[in-house]
Design an enzyme around this catalytic site. Sequence first.
Site, PDB file in Angstrom:
ATOM      1  CD  GLU A  72      -2.836   1.389   2.278  1.00 19.04           C
ATOM      2  OE1 GLU A  72      -3.652   2.325   2.245  1.00 19.04           O
ATOM      3  OE2 GLU A  72      -2.747   0.593   3.234  1.00 19.04           O
TER       4      GLU A  72
ATOM      5  CG  ASP B  12       9.448   9.609  -2.546  1.00 19.59           C
ATOM      6  OD1 ASP B  12      10.123   9.012  -3.413  1.00 19.59           O
ATOM      7  OD2 ASP B  12       8.583  10.445  -2.795  1.00 19.59           O
TER       8      ASP B  12
ATOM      9  CG  ASP C 255      -1.916  15.997  -1.920  1.00 25.15           C
ATOM     10  OD1 ASP C 255      -2.803  16.580  -2.583  1.00 25.15           O
ATOM     11  OD2 ASP C 255      -1.121  16.608  -1.194  1.00 25.15           O
TER      12      ASP C 255
ATOM     13  CE  LYS D  36      -4.301  26.499  -4.891  1.00 26.21           C
ATOM     14  NZ  LYS D  36      -3.514  27.508  -4.151  1.00 26.21           N
TER      15      LYS D  36
END
Length: 204
Positions: free
Chosen positions: A38, A90, A113, A117
């Site tokens: 995951e 990461d 996330d 924008k």
Amino acid sequence: METLAPSPAHLALIAQRRAELRGALARVLPPAAHFLCEIGCGHGHFLAAYAAAHPGELCLGIDLIGERIARATRKRDRAKLPNLHFFHADAHDFLAALPADAAFSAVIVLFPDPWPKRRHHKNRLFQPEFLDALAARAGQGTRLYFRTDHRGYFAHATTVLAAHPAWRMEPAAPWIFETETVFQARAPAYQSLVAQRTPAPAQL
């Protein structure tokens, strides 16, 4: 705009981080390991429930935020789940640090996330390069599961996956495992997709 090359100091930091992660992975992965992963595991709600329901399956979760990994690890320890491991990492570092013979049995990405924008869309996890790296660690038939409550990100992920030669969309495939996470409980609605690793092209 011209993109600046990473400084030597930054490259050295990345190398050190990946070396440490490589050592941590070597301590928990057996030779030629196949495992469910995951990416962005948060506090480990989904993966702890999955690992408890599948005690014979090796499960790894990664997240960028150390506090989340600490909480996930405590959850794992309380539940006594020896098949579950969490790493503060990461995604790109994790993929680079995996042993050469390790491979995914499945990959799960829940509510990442969305970087809503437009100027930040380049930061979204689902990019062709990321799918390349996943495919390199996924055998034929390995499935990728993605869920989001952001319509724009779902459309983006669908487009990128549909165009990628190493992955095939599987609209009829069942979801791997259902348990309500914190993000899912907060979402008024969400969308899911499943893609499968396609066979590698034959060598001429």
